[in-house]
Write a protein that holds these residues in place. Sequence first.
Motif, mmCIF file in Angstrom:
data_model
loop_
_atom_site.group_PDB
_atom_site.id
_atom_site.type_symbol
_atom_site.label_atom_id
_atom_site.label_comp_id
_atom_site.label_asym_id
_atom_site.label_seq_id
_atom_site.Cartn_x
_atom_site.Cartn_y
_atom_site.Cartn_z
ATOM 1 N N GLY A 190 0.790 -1.222 0.000
ATOM 2 C CA GLY A 190 0.000 0.000 0.000
ATOM 3 C C GLY A 190 0.820 1.267 0.000
ATOM 4 O O GLY A 190 0.268 2.364 -0.155
ATOM 5 N N THR A 191 2.139 1.127 0.147
ATOM 6 C CA THR A 191 2.973 2.323 0.254
ATOM 7 C C THR A 191 4.117 2.368 -0.759
ATOM 8 O O THR A 191 4.700 3.429 -0.965
ATOM 9 N N PRO A 363 1.367 3.234 -5.535
ATOM 10 C CA PRO A 363 2.039 1.938 -5.550
ATOM 11 C C PRO A 363 1.305 0.960 -6.469
ATOM 12 O O PRO A 363 0.091 1.070 -6.682
ATOM 13 N N TYR A 364 2.040 0.011 -7.006
ATOM 14 C CA TYR A 364 1.437 -1.039 -7.822
ATOM 15 C C TYR A 364 2.245 -2.312 -7.660
ATOM 16 O O TYR A 364 3.369 -2.304 -7.161
ATOM 17 N N SER A 365 1.631 -3.389 -8.060
ATOM 18 C CA SER A 365 2.280 -4.694 -7.997
ATOM 19 C C SER A 365 2.749 -5.030 -9.410
ATOM 20 O O SER A 365 1.935 -5.248 -10.304
ATOM 21 N N PHE A 377 -4.861 2.209 -4.665
ATOM 22 C CA PHE A 377 -5.442 3.558 -4.676
ATOM 23 C C PHE A 377 -5.770 4.051 -3.274
ATOM 24 O O PHE A 377 -6.657 4.885 -3.090
ATOM 25 N N ALA A 378 -5.030 3.557 -2.275
ATOM 26 C CA ALA A 378 -5.298 3.992 -0.897
ATOM 27 C C ALA A 378 -5.130 5.499 -0.743
ATOM 28 O O ALA A 378 -5.787 6.126 0.105
ATOM 29 N N ARG A 379 -4.261 6.104 -1.547
ATOM 30 C CA ARG A 379 -4.010 7.547 -1.438
ATOM 31 C C ARG A 379 -5.078 8.398 -2.119
ATOM 32 O O ARG A 379 -5.067 9.628 -1.999
ATOM 33 N N VAL A 380 -5.988 7.747 -2.848
ATOM 34 C CA VAL A 380 -7.047 8.484 -3.532
ATOM 35 C C VAL A 380 -8.217 8.682 -2.573
ATOM 36 O O VAL A 380 -8.754 7.719 -2.013
ATOM 37 N N ASN A 381 -8.605 9.941 -2.371
ATOM 38 C CA ASN A 381 -9.694 10.273 -1.449
ATOM 39 C C ASN A 381 -10.986 10.494 -2.225
ATOM 40 O O ASN A 381 -11.119 11.482 -2.960
ATOM 41 N N LEU A 382 -11.919 9.588 -2.070
ATOM 42 C CA LEU A 382 -13.215 9.769 -2.710
ATOM 43 C C LEU A 382 -13.990 10.859 -1.977
ATOM 44 O O LEU A 382 -13.995 10.898 -0.738
ATOM 45 N N LYS A 455 -6.063 15.772 -8.091
ATOM 46 C CA LYS A 455 -6.815 16.656 -7.198
ATOM 47 C C LYS A 455 -7.557 15.890 -6.112
ATOM 48 O O LYS A 455 -8.125 16.505 -5.184
ATOM 49 N N TYR A 456 -7.561 14.549 -6.206
ATOM 50 C CA TYR A 456 -8.222 13.742 -5.185
ATOM 51 C C TYR A 456 -7.233 12.999 -4.280
ATOM 52 O O TYR A 456 -7.623 12.193 -3.456
ATOM 53 N N MET A 457 -5.949 13.281 -4.455
ATOM 54 C CA MET A 457 -4.932 12.526 -3.741
ATOM 55 C C MET A 457 -4.376 13.300 -2.540
ATOM 56 O O MET A 457 -4.234 14.520 -2.583
ATOM 57 N N SER A 458 -4.077 12.547 -1.491
ATOM 58 C CA SER A 458 -3.501 13.157 -0.291
ATOM 59 C C SER A 458 -1.979 13.135 -0.389
ATOM 60 O O SER A 458 -1.415 12.382 -1.164
#
Length: 458
Positions: A190-191, A363-365, A377-382, A455-458
């Motif tokens: 996730g990181t 991050p990706y695998s 997409f944990a960093r993407v804030n819906l 614009k949706y990422m932290s």
Amino acid sequence: MLSTCLRRESTHLRRYSSLAKPITLGFRRTMSSTPVPGEQFRPASRVASQKQDVWSIINEAATNSPTQPIINMGQGFFGYNPPKFITDAAKDALDKVDCNQYSPTKGRPRLKKAIAKSYSPLFGREINPETEVTITTGANEGMLSAFMGFIEPGDEVVIFEPFFDQYISNIEMAGGVIRYVPLQPPKNGGTEVSSAGDWTVDMAAVEKALSSKSKMIVLNTPHNPVGKIFSKAELQAIGDLCVKHNLIILSDEVYDRLPFTPFTRIATLSPAIAARTLTVGSAGKNFYCTGWRVGWLIGPANLIHYVAAAHTRICFSSVSPLQEAAAVGFEKAESLGFWEQSRKEMMGKVERFCAVFDELGLPYSKPEGGYFVLANFARVNLPQDYVFPSQVADRPRDYKLAWFLIMELGLAAIPPTEFYTKENMWMAEDWLRFAVCKEDDVLEGAKERLRGLRKYMS
């Protein structure tokens, strides 16, 4: 009798009057009316679920998205044609009388010989095309035939999560009971960027899943959706367990021509393991023609015999002209350098597409084979006030991510929790699966749309 029919029709119409247009009652209308689903005939439990599947949810969302045209990187079909030597072979086959008629139920002799010749060096032994190869209507029907050939009600089958969703229905149709073993995701997935090989097998969990009712274990390598190639050590450990517990191994190797790291076939590890292994292949994956539905199984004669027997009862034989074309494909692929070219091109597509995740810091695998990429997409804030439809609102976060990408960015991906049991969905709720088997300009378009996530990422 007529009055009874009319009374029933009248009651039926009153009950559903809000759904129907006015009609004239009559005997002819009564006999031809369409019953409300579930009102008159009870479906079998295997198809009775009312929950909408992932494919229809994603496809409907793509159709209704305000951002058009949609860039579809969801379903794993190729965005380009097979090579010309394959399509020419298909056209030529249509001009041959025998290629437009039934093929032998076990497959056209030319294709079986071509497969045996191509795979014998890879298996380290001579494969008998008459007794150790059977042709099926796609790899999926081949696996169904394997389950129908060996699984009886109550027999247990071990599969790994995430799984190809068709495994579930195929096993259940044969009356089998599924025992699930999750692949453990990368600890830092996730990181930071990780390898698909970092999704690991807990061998203690595999053995714990076995019982006196266990009959079969299903492998998928290279793996969909993870992209993992099971290591030789992992396969040896799994194979040894199968020998110990007398299990059949069904090894789904449909992406076998697209390895990016060393690829071991479990059937090559020992005679004892080979004697219980059925290996599944796919012309659709090998030659960029998923719509052809030509698959096969390779294995010992005593196992292939019963797979072929089940296949005969499921669909009798498979598409003749496309079997002939696949045979030509195998006959020419090696000399034309097709396998190596295909592998290098797919590796290039993976690298081209994943560059956008590097750019965004997502991050990706990194896959070891096949043509799927899992991105986190944990960093993407819906947006907290975003309204999701009912078929998505009660599902895990990856469904909401997939819906959001389609509606706001015009890009389709697949939520991988669909390939998990409820207990283990948490492992995949921040990931999305992308199919990179598309033209390079499509990949570039997808990357541009993904940049809209900033614009949706932290």
